[in-house]
Write a protein that holds these residues in place. Structure first.
Motif, PDB file in Angstrom:
ATOM      1  N   CYS A  59      69.605  21.734   7.247  1.00 19.43           N
ATOM      2  CA  CYS A  59      69.223  20.331   7.030  1.00 19.43           C
ATOM      3  C   CYS A  59      68.876  20.222   5.553  1.00 19.43           C
ATOM      4  N   THR A  60      67.623  20.535   5.162  1.00 20.85           N
ATOM      5  CA  THR A  60      67.307  20.649   3.738  1.00 20.85           C
ATOM      6  C   THR A  60      68.174  21.743   3.126  1.00 20.85           C
ATOM      7  N   ALA A  61      68.803  21.445   1.977  1.00 18.74           N
ATOM      8  CA  ALA A  61      69.645  22.443   1.305  1.00 18.74           C
ATOM      9  C   ALA A  61      69.026  22.761  -0.063  1.00 18.74           C
ATOM     10  N   GLY A  84      59.489   8.487   7.425  1.00 20.12           N
ATOM     11  CA  GLY A  84      58.897   9.177   8.562  1.00 20.12           C
ATOM     12  C   GLY A  84      59.479  10.564   8.732  1.00 20.12           C
ATOM     13  N   SER A  85      58.597  11.519   9.057  1.00 25.63           N
ATOM     14  CA  SER A  85      58.946  12.919   9.304  1.00 25.63           C
ATOM     15  C   SER A  85      59.217  13.689   8.009  1.00 25.63           C
ATOM     16  N   CYS A  86      59.155  13.024   6.855  1.00 23.40           N
ATOM     17  CA  CYS A  86      59.522  13.702   5.612  1.00 23.40           C
ATOM     18  C   CYS A  86      58.375  13.881   4.633  1.00 23.40           C
ATOM     19  N   GLY A  92      62.877  24.557   6.536  1.00 23.42           N
ATOM     20  CA  GLY A  92      62.312  24.429   7.871  1.00 23.42           C
ATOM     21  C   GLY A  92      63.246  24.990   8.923  1.00 23.42           C
ATOM     22  N   SER A  93      64.512  24.674   8.787  1.00 27.15           N
ATOM     23  CA  SER A  93      65.502  25.136   9.767  1.00 27.15           C
ATOM     24  C   SER A  93      65.493  26.655   9.869  1.00 27.15           C
ATOM     25  N   GLN A  94      65.299  27.329   8.752  1.00 26.94           N
ATOM     26  CA  GLN A  94      65.310  28.793   8.763  1.00 26.94           C
ATOM     27  C   GLN A  94      64.013  29.344   9.358  1.00 26.94           C
ATOM     28  N   ALA A 116      63.310  15.431  20.095  1.00 28.38           N
ATOM     29  CA  ALA A 116      63.146  16.457  19.056  1.00 28.38           C
ATOM     30  C   ALA A 116      64.072  16.235  17.875  1.00 28.38           C
ATOM     31  N   HIS A 117      63.658  16.764  16.732  1.00 27.18           N
ATOM     32  CA  HIS A 117      64.500  16.787  15.535  1.00 27.18           C
ATOM     33  C   HIS A 117      65.740  17.635  15.840  1.00 27.18           C
ATOM     34  N   GLY A 118      66.878  17.227  15.280  1.00 31.46           N
ATOM     35  CA  GLY A 118      68.141  17.899  15.573  1.00 31.46           C
ATOM     36  C   GLY A 118      68.167  19.372  15.244  1.00 31.46           C
ATOM     37  N   THR A 119      67.385  19.768  14.224  1.00 30.41           N
ATOM     38  CA  THR A 119      67.419  21.185  13.877  1.00 30.41           C
ATOM     39  C   THR A 119      66.883  22.049  15.013  1.00 30.41           C
ATOM     40  N   ASN A 120      65.976  21.497  15.844  1.00 28.42           N
ATOM     41  CA  ASN A 120      65.382  22.304  16.902  1.00 28.42           C
ATOM     42  C   ASN A 120      66.448  22.848  17.836  1.00 28.42           C
ATOM     43  N   ALA A 121      67.265  21.951  18.360  1.00 27.42           N
ATOM     44  CA  ALA A 121      68.308  22.380  19.289  1.00 27.42           C
ATOM     45  C   ALA A 121      69.318  23.277  18.580  1.00 27.42           C
ATOM     46  N   ILE A 177      58.195  22.037  20.762  1.00 29.02           N
ATOM     47  CA  ILE A 177      57.647  20.686  20.693  1.00 29.02           C
ATOM     48  C   ILE A 177      57.256  20.389  19.250  1.00 29.02           C
ATOM     49  N   THR A 178      57.159  19.126  18.937  1.00 24.56           N
ATOM     50  CA  THR A 178      56.669  18.728  17.630  1.00 24.56           C
ATOM     51  C   THR A 178      55.313  18.078  17.857  1.00 24.56           C
ATOM     52  N   TYR A 179      54.338  18.396  16.987  1.00 27.61           N
ATOM     53  CA  TYR A 179      53.015  17.804  17.170  1.00 27.61           C
ATOM     54  C   TYR A 179      52.407  17.389  15.840  1.00 27.61           C
ATOM     55  N   GLY A 217      56.164  22.425  12.953  1.00 27.42           N
ATOM     56  CA  GLY A 217      55.040  22.031  12.094  1.00 27.42           C
ATOM     57  C   GLY A 217      55.374  20.981  11.060  1.00 27.42           C
ATOM     58  N   ALA A 218      56.507  20.308  11.209  1.00 32.13           N
ATOM     59  CA  ALA A 218      56.888  19.325  10.191  1.00 32.13           C
ATOM     60  C   ALA A 218      55.856  18.203  10.069  1.00 32.13           C
ATOM     61  N   ASN A 219      55.101  17.969  11.122  1.00 33.95           N
ATOM     62  CA  ASN A 219      54.117  16.885  11.091  1.00 33.95           C
ATOM     63  C   ASN A 219      52.695  17.373  10.828  1.00 33.95           C
ATOM     64  N   SER A 226      54.911  28.556  14.837  1.00 34.13           N
ATOM     65  CA  SER A 226      55.283  27.291  14.187  1.00 34.13           C
ATOM     66  C   SER A 226      56.013  27.599  12.892  1.00 34.13           C
ATOM     67  N   HIS A 227      56.830  26.661  12.447  1.00 39.39           N
ATOM     68  CA  HIS A 227      57.234  26.734  11.051  1.00 39.39           C
ATOM     69  C   HIS A 227      56.536  25.588  10.342  1.00 39.39           C
ATOM     70  N   LEU A 228      56.319  25.756   9.053  1.00 41.63           N
ATOM     71  CA  LEU A 228      55.752  24.682   8.242  1.00 41.63           C
ATOM     72  C   LEU A 228      56.827  24.263   7.255  1.00 41.63           C
ATOM     73  N   LEU A 240      56.845  23.474   3.515  1.00 40.74           N
ATOM     74  CA  LEU A 240      56.043  23.361   2.294  1.00 40.74           C
ATOM     75  C   LEU A 240      56.532  22.203   1.436  1.00 40.74           C
ATOM     76  N   HIS A 241      57.786  21.772   1.646  1.00 39.50           N
ATOM     77  CA  HIS A 241      58.326  20.634   0.901  1.00 39.50           C
ATOM     78  C   HIS A 241      57.968  19.318   1.576  1.00 39.50           C
ATOM     79  N   LYS A 242      57.164  19.353   2.599  1.00 37.59           N
ATOM     80  CA  LYS A 242      56.625  18.113   3.163  1.00 37.59           C
ATOM     81  C   LYS A 242      55.110  18.152   2.968  1.00 37.59           C
TER      82      LYS A 242
HETATM   83  C1  LIG Z   1      62.252  18.097   8.335  1.00 36.39           C
HETATM   84  C2  LIG Z   1      62.159  18.543   9.739  1.00 36.39           C
HETATM   85  C3  LIG Z   1      62.766  19.746  10.173  1.00 36.39           C
HETATM   86  C4  LIG Z   1      63.725  20.554   9.328  1.00 36.39           C
HETATM   87  O1  LIG Z   1      63.245  21.046   8.149  1.00 36.39           O
HETATM   88  P1  LIG Z   1      64.228  21.355   6.930  1.00 36.39           P
HETATM   89  O2  LIG Z   1      63.341  21.917   5.915  1.00 36.39           O
HETATM   90  O3  LIG Z   1      64.886  20.096   6.536  1.00 36.39           O
HETATM   91  O4  LIG Z   1      65.243  22.356   7.392  1.00 36.39           O
HETATM   92  C5  LIG Z   1      62.534  20.137  11.480  1.00 36.39           C
HETATM   93  N1  LIG Z   1      61.791  19.399  12.333  1.00 36.39           N
HETATM   94  C6  LIG Z   1      61.237  18.219  11.957  1.00 36.39           C
HETATM   95  C7  LIG Z   1      60.438  17.422  12.937  1.00 36.39           C
HETATM   96  C8  LIG Z   1      61.409  17.750  10.649  1.00 36.39           C
HETATM   97  O5  LIG Z   1      60.890  16.571  10.279  1.00 36.39           O
END
Ligand SMILES: *Cc1c(COP(=O)(O)O)cnc(C)c1O
Length: 949
Positions: free
Chosen positions: A333-335, A499-501, A561-563, A593-598, A640-642, A671-673, A691-693, A695-697
């Motif tokens: 997602c993020t490149a 939102g979400s970013c 985040g995806s990684q 869920a965010h697409g990266t999850n699946a 889940i996202t929380y 942990g995006a949120n 969780s993943h976090l 850091l760019h959010k």
């Molecule tokens: C941004 C985001 C991701 C993916 O993170 P990337 O750093 O873009 O790979 C995953 N889940 C949620 C809910 C996000 O908002």
């Protein structure tokens, strides 16, 4: 609020947080609460609240934080790196450092999903694609991947799904690929059930069938071989060929495309991007005709706007992961947009002749080194090479490497008998003299002149487009950078309420250390004793992140985040395997869920089972229980996202976690949120195992227009043995780990000082205050807009978390005006649109963050309300449905200042609606872009200039 002197006090939090105390009071009053704490108590379920304050060091002032960072920097010992292996010294032209790398107009931009306000970075990315495509000799290149290792892994999966002829699940990797590349490929292959065979292909292919082959060109040991025989043999046997390659070498060498390769991958680092102790760097991928629609990552293409003017936008957006979900073929997602832009500008700055001159100098340095070594009686293993000389010194290799280090040079210890020496743009005669002395020979500067034979010498042209041939003077370069950044809307113009970013402030002090040479010029495989400052910074940051999330251990290696998601799921997978539950492979994922999850679940070898949502947006607990029971033998995890992607704190989260645990599954909390939780609640305490976090959010690394990012993975104690590690650095992770997720041991180490500085300056109180302010601003916006656009989901007491979803669907149904129209009209008002149609189609998701003050929040709310009134005028029939300021938005200067104006509304209404500041108007360079046109006529490299006439 703090009153002490700014140089010594915790005043930074007051600068980071936008609303002033009197503004906070007004907002709280609007919402009907006594103070922020009362609001937060009403919004956040008591059941998840942490009871203790965060254990972090007392906050440092900006001055003190920089002093501490200087201290850490001083502990890094920067030598001249000749280690190579995908990381090379390079000079970033000063004009690019100052006008691009250190310029918020570039680094605070968002991913170019809104193309009308992103033409600058889209053009720069198209230039990047053209560089990659021209040099690799393959027609279509993407706009960056995360690094070379993950690009190789993506090449493997691309070959696997595209090779319809082969039934094999074996992937052949030439033994002369970079060690980290092989390891990253193996990590990915293992989870997908693919078989990696590592073998020497110098004398042909090994026995058996393969769906694909990966070869490094030039090889890790430096050898340059004619690719053609290997490519032909592989194709004959039914395998696709991916070539890991080096853009600078390709200015002199026959391209992979000319040799018939299907895929080329690599890193563009040596095009002006500092070593950064391993990253961030832009990986790349290019493919032959026929594979372009299977490319992972983002692809920029040329289309046109409603006036027929050429305009750029992301091509084939349906490939984006939030749409493909479990059908996704990649989770990226993020490149690495900012780094790809730097690399593209390096090519614009030098042009084809300049690049060729650099490459020639690099090659001649290597060649003269080989000549002197041979003259001194040292065996040079390969006759043909570009920049890397492999010397054979039986039993002496460690001594030679040590000798060189004494004189300030890092060489590569290959094994007891071999030393690798890579030359780069920074190599000079002094360095070569020292290298020779380390071997006990004399450098005499003479050349062999024979290291690049005719069959591998490039004759084809590259970078002939004018953009690479016109910006030769610094004045021209400066103005080109300025022109492109002026096209774009970034955080330096106004809020980006995505939102979400979490597009919050990226404070200047946080950015300072990134370009300091002690952090920027360290090679990732330098002796770890020479990186003591980084080691300390990383261990502190990992500890702080563990503390704020309530987990036991953190790895900062994942570079997005995806990684981090993939790393977390692989940890879960290994944990189940270690317990003898290797068949647990079902991953529950809520529909929202965010697409990266699946996508990550698929890449971790799991099967996705979707859990339904209720009408109020919460997880359907009955469906969850039913699915958990149905799959209880096979249940691996839930993701889940929380707070949920719906922007609310779900009261039921603990029950969700318990249900999954009771059925043998692990809980992954996206942990995006986290911006809604820091200091208030910890995922590791309310039920998460991992969780993943981002850091760019949450932690202030700027978005860079679509990267870089860092996606640390945080785990509870029982998953700690399965964190990522690295074959070239023991200290990078546990021995029992899942292998490397990124090419470099510490991922994108070069930007970690940003998040370090943020936490260091905010401290426990500051971080908690920021979270509360984020909840406050989101609820304030929701409240102010409720009459114009209803908020779709709310939690307890009708409150949202740190973002809110505005439901435009009823309005669209009634009026035909779409989210797109509103998003584009916001541009006329001087705003970046909120997140569109995620997680619910037909809605806008607004996340103001804590950094926006009341003035900016009100400006946004006023604009949204004014747009609602415009919609009412369409409904009232005042303006026709097909000719109004909404459907025609955005309006360019040229469209408005035109002798012809035949619209039902005035020019004034078009360009200067209500609250727009006439003296500082943002004019988009193009009108609304027709994406479908470009997808039908795919053009993904620089179009001829005539198109713009
Ligand atoms: C941004 C985001 C991701 C993916 O993170 P990337 O750093 O873009 O790979 C995953 N889940 C949620 C809910 C996000 O908002």
């Amino acid at each position: 609020m703090t009153e002490s002197h700014p140089q010594t006090s915790a005043v930074f939090a007051d600068r980071h947080i936008g609303p002033r105390p009197d503004e906070v009071a007004r907002m709280v009053q609007t919402l009907g609460y006594a103070d922020v704490d009362a609001l937060v108590d009403a919004a956040v379920p008591a059941s998840i609240r942490s009871t203790e304050p965060l254990r972090l060091p007392e906050p440092a002032s900006e001055v003190d934080a920089l002093t501490e960072l200087r201290g850490l920097a001083a502990r890094n010992n920067v030598a001249t790196s000749m280690i190579g292996q995908g990381y090379y010294g390079t000079f970033t032209p000063s004009v690019i450092v100052r006008r691009l790398v250190e310029n918020p107009a570039w680094y605070t931009a968002y991913t170019p999903y809104q193309p009308e306000i992103s033409q600058g970075r889209l053009e720069a990315l198209l230039n990047f694609q053209t560089v990659v495509s021209d040099l690799t000799g393959l027609p279509t290149a993407n706009a960056s991947l995360l690094d070379e290792g993950t690009a190789a892994a993506e090449a493997m999966t691309l070959a696997h799904r595209s090779n319809k002829k082969s039934k094999s699940n074996r992937f052949l990797v030439d033994a002369d690929c970079f060690a980290q590349t092989i390891a990253v490929v193996q990590t990915r292959a293992e989870a997908l059930g693919l078989d990696v065979v590592v073998a020497d292909t110098t004398d042909g292919l090994p026995e058996g069938d393969f769906f694909g082959v990966l070869v490094q060109y030039p090889g890790s040991g430096g050898v340059v071989r004619d690719l053609k025989p290997l490519v032909d043999a592989a194709h004959e046997s039914g395998a696709l060929v991916a070539v890991a390659t080096d853009l600078l070498a390709l200015t002199l060498l026959t391209s992979p495309g000319e040799a018939g390769a299907d895929i080329a991958i690599g890193s563009s680092q040596r095009f002006g991007v500092p070593l950064f102790y391993g990253g961030p760097h832009a990986g790349f991928m290019a493919v032959r005709a026929g594979l372009e629609r299977s490319l992972p990552g983002r692809l920029v293409g040329v289309s046109r706007d409603v006036d027929g003017a050429p305009a750029y936008r992301l091509a084939l957006q349906t490939r984006e992961q939030h749409i493909r979900r479990e059908k996704a073929t990649s989770n990226i997602c993020t490149a690495q947009v900012l780094l790809a832009v730097v690399a593209s500008m390096y090519a614009v700055y030098h042009g084809p002749d300049g690049l060729k001159a650099i490459a020639t100098r690099v090659h001649e340095h290597a060649d003269s080194l080989a000549a002197s070594l041979r003259a001194g009686g040292v065996e040079v293993v390969h006759d043909n090479f570009f920049d890397t000389v492999l010397a054979r010194v039986p039993g002496r290799a460690a001594d030679v490497v040590d000798n060189a280090r004494q004189t300030g040079i890092w060489l590569r210890l290959v094994d007891a008998d071999h030393v690798g020496i890579s030359c780069d743009e920074k190599t000079d005669a002094t360095a070569l003299g020292r290298v020779c002395r380390a071997f006990g020979v004399t450098f005499d500067g003479s050349l062999t002149g024979s290291a690049l034979p005719a069959e591998v010498t490039r004759t084809s042209e590259y970078l002939t487009h004018p953009v690479f041939n016109t910006h030769r003077s610094e004045t021209a370069m400066l103005r080109y950078l300025r022109k492109l950044s002026d096209y774009d809307y970034a955080l330096d113009r106004g809020m980006i309420p995505l939102g979400s970013c979490t597009m919050k402030l990226n404070a200047t002090t946080e950015m300072e250390a990134v370009t300091w040479p002690e952090f920027a010029d360290l090679h990732p495989f330098a002796p770890i004793e020479d990186a003591a400052g980084y080691v300390k910074l990383i261990s502190q940051l990992e500890r702080w992140l563990a503390e704020v999330t309530g987990y036991a251990k953190v790895s900062i290696q994942p570079n997005a985040g995806s990684q981090g998601e993939l790393a977390g799921l692989l940890a879960i997978r290994s944990y189940h395997q270690a317990l003898g539950n290797g068949d647990r492979d079902v991953c529950l994922i809520p529909a929202s869920a965010h697409g990266t999850n699946a996508a990550s679940a698929v890449m971790a070898g799991m099967k996705v089972v979707v859990v339904k949502g209720n009408d109020d947006g919460t997880i359907d607990l009955d469906d969850l229980r039913a699915k958990a029971e149905q799959h209880q033998e096979r249940l691996a995890a839930i993701m889940i996202t929380y707070p949920s992607t719906h922007g609310v704190y779900e009261e039921s989260v603990k029950e969700v976690c318990t249900t999954v645990h009771e059925h043998g599954g692990q809980v992954y909390v996206d942990g995006a949120n986290l911006n809604a939780l820091l200091g208030l609640a910890k995922p590791g305490q309310f039920g998460g195992d991992v969780s993943h976090l981002n850091l760019h959010k949450t932690f202030c690394i700027p978005h860079g227009g679509g990267g870089p990012g860092v996606g640390p993975v945080a785990v509870a104690e029982h998953l700690a043995p399965y964190l990522p590690n690295h074959p070239l650095l023991e200290q990078a992770g546990p021995e029992s780990g899942v292998g490397p997720i990124s090419a470099a041991p510490f991922g994108s180490a070069g930007v970690l000082a940003i998040s370090w500085a943020y936490i260091r300056m905010m401290g426990a109180e500051g971080l908690t205050a920021a979270t509360k302010a984020a909840v406050l601003t989101a609820n304030y916006v929701a409240k102010r807009l409720e009459g114009a656009f209803p908020v779709l989901y709310t939690g307890e007491n009708g409150l949202v978390a740190h973002e809110c979803i505005l439901d435009l669907r009823p309005m669209t149904k009634e009026t035909g005006i779409t989210v797109d129209d509103v998003a584009k009209r916001l541009i006329d008002y001087g705003f970046h649109a909120p997140t569109m149609s995620f997680p619910v189609a037909g809605t806008l998701m607004v996340e103001p963050t804590e950094s926006e003050d009341l003035g900016e929040l009100d400006r946004f709310c006023d604009a949204m309300i004014a747009i609602r009134h415009e919609i009412d005028r369409v409904v009232a029939g005042e303006w026709p449905a097909d000719d109004n300021p909404l459907v025609n938005a955005p309006h360019t200067a040229s469209a408005v200042i035109n002798d012809k104006w035949e619209h039902a509304y005035t020019r004034e209404e078009a360009a200067f609606p209500q609250s727009v500041d006439r003296t500082a108007k943002y004019w988009p360079p193009v009108r609304r872009i027709d994406g479908a046109h470009g997808d039908r006529n795919l053009i993904c490299s620089c179009p001829p200039p005539e198109d713009f006439e």
